[in-house]
Every structure is written in structure tokens, then in C-alpha cells.
Design a protein around this motif. Structure first.
Motif, PDB file in Angstrom:
ATOM      1  N   ARG A  94       0.861  -0.831  -0.616  1.00  0.00           N
ATOM      2  CA  ARG A  94      -0.137   0.792  -0.161  1.00  0.00           C
ATOM      3  C   ARG A  94       0.563   0.880  -0.508  1.00  0.00           C
ATOM      4  NH1 ARG A  94      -4.530  -0.603  -2.208  1.00  0.00           N
ATOM      5  NH2 ARG A  94      -4.802   1.353  -1.537  1.00  0.00           N
ATOM      6  N   ILE A  95       2.397   0.878   0.087  1.00  0.00           N
ATOM      7  CA  ILE A  95       2.760   1.877   0.110  1.00  0.00           C
ATOM      8  C   ILE A  95       3.668   3.009  -0.595  1.00  0.00           C
ATOM      9  CG2 ILE A  95       5.405   3.417   1.239  1.00  0.00           C
ATOM     10  CD1 ILE A  95       4.878   1.698   4.216  1.00  0.00           C
ATOM     11  N   ALA A  96       3.738   1.420  -1.231  1.00  0.00           N
ATOM     12  CA  ALA A  96       4.104   1.180  -2.962  1.00  0.00           C
ATOM     13  C   ALA A  96       3.169   2.136  -3.696  1.00  0.00           C
ATOM     14  CB  ALA A  96       4.851  -0.169  -3.160  1.00  0.00           C
ATOM     15  N   TYR A  97       1.689   1.245  -3.322  1.00  0.00           N
ATOM     16  CA  TYR A  97       0.657   1.486  -4.607  1.00  0.00           C
ATOM     17  C   TYR A  97       0.391   3.541  -4.333  1.00  0.00           C
ATOM     18  CZ  TYR A  97      -3.746   2.241  -5.764  1.00  0.00           C
ATOM     19  OH  TYR A  97      -5.645   2.728  -6.963  1.00  0.00           O
ATOM     20  N   ALA A  98       0.888   4.314  -3.068  1.00  0.00           N
ATOM     21  CA  ALA A  98       0.354   5.132  -2.824  1.00  0.00           C
ATOM     22  C   ALA A  98       1.332   5.887  -3.681  1.00  0.00           C
ATOM     23  CB  ALA A  98       0.388   5.607  -1.751  1.00  0.00           C
ATOM     24  N   GLY A  99       2.733   5.770  -3.818  1.00  0.00           N
ATOM     25  CA  GLY A  99       3.678   6.703  -4.204  1.00  0.00           C
ATOM     26  C   GLY A  99       3.544   6.155  -5.550  1.00  0.00           C
ATOM     27  N   LEU A 100       3.431   5.241  -5.933  1.00  0.00           N
ATOM     28  CA  LEU A 100       3.129   5.355  -7.439  1.00  0.00           C
ATOM     29  C   LEU A 100       2.065   5.667  -8.448  1.00  0.00           C
ATOM     30  CD1 LEU A 100       4.338   1.492  -7.520  1.00  0.00           C
ATOM     31  CD2 LEU A 100       5.366   2.967  -8.572  1.00  0.00           C
ATOM     32  N   TYR A 101       0.540   5.238  -7.283  1.00  0.00           N
ATOM     33  CA  TYR A 101      -0.241   6.530  -7.834  1.00  0.00           C
ATOM     34  C   TYR A 101      -0.146   8.021  -8.109  1.00  0.00           C
ATOM     35  CZ  TYR A 101      -5.516   5.703  -8.829  1.00  0.00           C
ATOM     36  OH  TYR A 101      -6.311   6.014 -10.072  1.00  0.00           O
ATOM     37  N   LEU A 102       0.616   8.144  -7.229  1.00  0.00           N
ATOM     38  CA  LEU A 102       1.117   9.613  -6.952  1.00  0.00           C
ATOM     39  C   LEU A 102       1.688   9.709  -8.144  1.00  0.00           C
ATOM     40  CD1 LEU A 102       1.654  10.986  -3.618  1.00  0.00           C
ATOM     41  CD2 LEU A 102      -0.601  11.606  -4.781  1.00  0.00           C
ATOM     42  N   ALA A 103       2.748   9.344  -8.579  1.00  0.00           N
ATOM     43  CA  ALA A 103       3.567   9.385  -9.876  1.00  0.00           C
ATOM     44  C   ALA A 103       3.272   9.347 -11.111  1.00  0.00           C
ATOM     45  CB  ALA A 103       5.144   8.644  -9.729  1.00  0.00           C
ATOM     46  N   GLY A 104       1.807   8.807 -10.680  1.00  0.00           N
ATOM     47  CA  GLY A 104       1.397   8.483 -12.072  1.00  0.00           C
ATOM     48  C   GLY A 104       1.831   7.660 -13.066  1.00  0.00           C
ATOM     49  N   ILE A 105       2.157   5.900 -12.093  1.00  0.00           N
ATOM     50  CA  ILE A 105       2.778   4.994 -12.967  1.00  0.00           C
ATOM     51  C   ILE A 105       1.504   3.670 -12.524  1.00  0.00           C
ATOM     52  CG2 ILE A 105       5.012   3.546 -12.688  1.00  0.00           C
ATOM     53  CD1 ILE A 105       6.570   5.291 -11.437  1.00  0.00           C
ATOM     54  N   PRO A 106       2.042   3.513 -14.010  1.00  0.00           N
ATOM     55  CA  PRO A 106      -0.080   2.855 -14.248  1.00  0.00           C
ATOM     56  C   PRO A 106       0.180   1.102 -13.957  1.00  0.00           C
ATOM     57  CG  PRO A 106       0.190   2.992 -16.055  1.00  0.00           C
ATOM     58  CD  PRO A 106       1.397   4.306 -15.123  1.00  0.00           C
ATOM     59  N   TRP A 107       1.037   0.224 -14.404  1.00  0.00           N
ATOM     60  CA  TRP A 107       1.495  -0.765 -14.150  1.00  0.00           C
ATOM     61  C   TRP A 107       1.938  -1.623 -13.589  1.00  0.00           C
ATOM     62  CZ3 TRP A 107      -1.792  -3.162 -17.216  1.00  0.00           C
ATOM     63  CH2 TRP A 107      -2.455  -2.854 -18.788  1.00  0.00           C
ATOM     64  N   VAL A 108       3.346  -1.212 -13.124  1.00  0.00           N
ATOM     65  CA  VAL A 108       3.830  -1.194 -11.922  1.00  0.00           C
ATOM     66  C   VAL A 108       2.867  -1.092 -10.797  1.00  0.00           C
ATOM     67  CG1 VAL A 108       5.928  -0.859 -10.156  1.00  0.00           C
ATOM     68  CG2 VAL A 108       6.248  -0.646 -12.729  1.00  0.00           C
ATOM     69  N   ARG A 109       2.021   0.381 -10.474  1.00  0.00           N
ATOM     70  CA  ARG A 109       0.602   0.336  -9.465  1.00  0.00           C
ATOM     71  C   ARG A 109      -0.147  -0.457  -9.202  1.00  0.00           C
ATOM     72  NH1 ARG A 109      -2.658   4.404 -11.918  1.00  0.00           N
ATOM     73  NH2 ARG A 109      -4.481   2.653 -11.963  1.00  0.00           N
ATOM     74  N   THR A 110      -0.575  -1.023 -10.474  1.00  0.00           N
ATOM     75  CA  THR A 110      -1.645  -1.951 -10.453  1.00  0.00           C
ATOM     76  C   THR A 110      -0.275  -3.453  -9.977  1.00  0.00           C
ATOM     77  OG1 THR A 110      -2.720  -1.596 -12.280  1.00  0.00           O
ATOM     78  CG2 THR A 110      -2.436  -3.763 -12.163  1.00  0.00           C
ATOM     79  N   GLY A 111       0.255  -3.584  -9.799  1.00  0.00           N
ATOM     80  CA  GLY A 111       0.873  -4.848  -9.325  1.00  0.00           C
ATOM     81  C   GLY A 111       1.197  -4.387  -8.243  1.00  0.00           C
ATOM     82  N   ALA A 112       1.817  -3.849  -7.370  1.00  0.00           N
ATOM     83  CA  ALA A 112       1.867  -3.101  -6.078  1.00  0.00           C
ATOM     84  C   ALA A 112       0.526  -3.498  -5.179  1.00  0.00           C
ATOM     85  CB  ALA A 112       1.652  -1.943  -5.593  1.00  0.00           C
ATOM     86  N   TRP A 113      -0.368  -3.343  -6.291  1.00  0.00           N
ATOM     87  CA  TRP A 113      -2.417  -3.256  -5.455  1.00  0.00           C
ATOM     88  C   TRP A 113      -2.563  -4.776  -5.546  1.00  0.00           C
ATOM     89  CZ3 TRP A 113      -6.343  -6.173  -7.794  1.00  0.00           C
ATOM     90  CH2 TRP A 113      -7.564  -5.412  -7.410  1.00  0.00           C
ATOM     91  N   ALA A 114      -1.992  -5.463  -6.764  1.00  0.00           N
ATOM     92  CA  ALA A 114      -2.352  -7.223  -6.617  1.00  0.00           C
ATOM     93  C   ALA A 114      -1.473  -7.146  -5.703  1.00  0.00           C
ATOM     94  CB  ALA A 114      -1.704  -7.826  -7.567  1.00  0.00           C
ATOM     95  N   VAL A 115      -0.214  -7.138  -4.903  1.00  0.00           N
ATOM     96  CA  VAL A 115       0.730  -7.724  -3.882  1.00  0.00           C
ATOM     97  C   VAL A 115      -0.428  -6.910  -2.590  1.00  0.00           C
ATOM     98  CG1 VAL A 115       2.957  -7.641  -2.178  1.00  0.00           C
ATOM     99  CG2 VAL A 115       2.644  -7.522  -5.474  1.00  0.00           C
ATOM    100  N   SER A 116      -0.805  -6.480  -2.564  1.00  0.00           N
ATOM    101  CA  SER A 116      -1.827  -5.567  -1.073  1.00  0.00           C
ATOM    102  C   SER A 116      -2.511  -6.947  -1.104  1.00  0.00           C
ATOM    103  CB  SER A 116      -2.146  -4.568  -1.059  1.00  0.00           C
ATOM    104  OG  SER A 116      -2.814  -4.232  -2.349  1.00  0.00           O
ATOM    105  N   ILE A 117      -3.699  -7.165  -2.249  1.00  0.00           N
ATOM    106  CA  ILE A 117      -4.729  -7.733  -2.101  1.00  0.00           C
ATOM    107  C   ILE A 117      -4.073  -9.725  -1.564  1.00  0.00           C
ATOM    108  CG2 ILE A 117      -6.280  -9.791  -3.754  1.00  0.00           C
ATOM    109  CD1 ILE A 117      -6.894  -6.701  -3.138  1.00  0.00           C
ATOM    110  N   LEU A 118      -2.651 -10.132  -2.419  1.00  0.00           N
ATOM    111  CA  LEU A 118      -2.264 -10.960  -2.362  1.00  0.00           C
ATOM    112  C   LEU A 118      -2.342 -11.314  -0.332  1.00  0.00           C
ATOM    113  CD1 LEU A 118      -1.026 -14.199  -2.429  1.00  0.00           C
ATOM    114  CD2 LEU A 118       1.614 -12.755  -2.646  1.00  0.00           C
TER     115      LEU A 118
END
Length: 128
Positions: A94-118
Motif C-alpha cells: 500500500r505504501i508502494a501503491y500510494a507513491g506509484l499512484y501519485l507519480a502516475g505509474i500505472p502498470w507497476v501501481r497495479t502490481g503493487a495493488w495485487a501484492v496488497s490483495i495477496l
């Protein structure tokens, strides 16, 4: 306090930090008078301000699930190394997701979201 509960508290802190960032960016974009008003007819937030708002909303949705799972695992006496791992995956992703979302990096952000779901799934499986 267990690792799961500590990370639940830190996740609440992360959620608070995200709302502060989102509010600050919204203030910079549309101004405090508009935000302090009744918020009818506000323009859509764009750019980083819009991404911050959406990232915060997504965190709120995820935090509800995380909190329920962690608290039930704790109350049921099912918290263990796997739930701790799930909580760690959730929090750091979720920390990675927030940073990636703010930076506007879509696909890696989705990967971070998937890890949080895991992480959520790992905790859930301990409750079956």
C-alpha cells in the motif's frame, strides 16, 4: 501487540497521511474557499491532485477489508506467522501503491495493488 495489529495501526496512519496529501493538493488546485464551502459544483481534480484523491479512496476501501481480517484473526486466536506476512505484504504494497499512484505509474501501481490483495488473501485463508 502482534505484528498484524501494529501494521493495522500503521495502515491507519498511512490513510491519514494520504488524506492530508490529497487535501493539500486539492487546496493547491481549486483553493481553500471552494473546499471550505458546501462543495457543490467543484471542478474535477486533475493531475496529481486527482490521483491523490483516488489513491486515498482506494486505501479506504482496502483498509476496511484489512481491518476486518486482522481484527477477526486476532479475536479468534488465528493470528500467526502467515497473517503477519499477509499484513506486511498489505502494508508495504500500500505504501508502494500510494507513491506509484501519485507519480502516475500505472502498470507497476497495479502490481503493487495485487501484492496488497495477496496479503489480504493470506490473512483470509487463516480464518477458514
Amino acid at each position: 501487540m502482534s505484528m498484524d495489529l501494529k501494521l493495522l495501526v500503521w495502515s491507519a496512519a498511512l490513510t491519514f497521511l494520504q488524506v492530508v496529501i490529497a487535501a493539500g493538493l486539492a487546496n493547491m488546485q481549486i483553493g481553500l474557499p471552494a473546499l471550505a464551502g458546501n462543495r457543490e459544483g467543484l471542478p474535477a481534480l486533475t493531475g496529481m491532485a486527482g490521483r491523490a484523491k483516488r489513491a486515498h479512496a482506494n486505501m479506504l476501501e482496502s483498509l476496511v477489508l484489512f481491518a476486518v481480517l486482522v481484527l477477526v484473526a486476532h479475536v479468534a486466536g488465528r493470528a500467526n506467522a502467515t497473517t503477519a506476512l499477509g499484513a506486511q505484504l498489505f502494508f508495504w504494497a500500500r505504501i508502494a501503491y500510494a507513491g506509484l499512484y501519485l507519480a502516475g505509474i500505472p502498470w507497476v501501481r497495479t502490481g503493487a495493488w495485487a501484492v496488497s490483495i495477496l496479503g489480504l488473501v493470506l490473512i483470509f485463508l487463516q480464518l477458514l
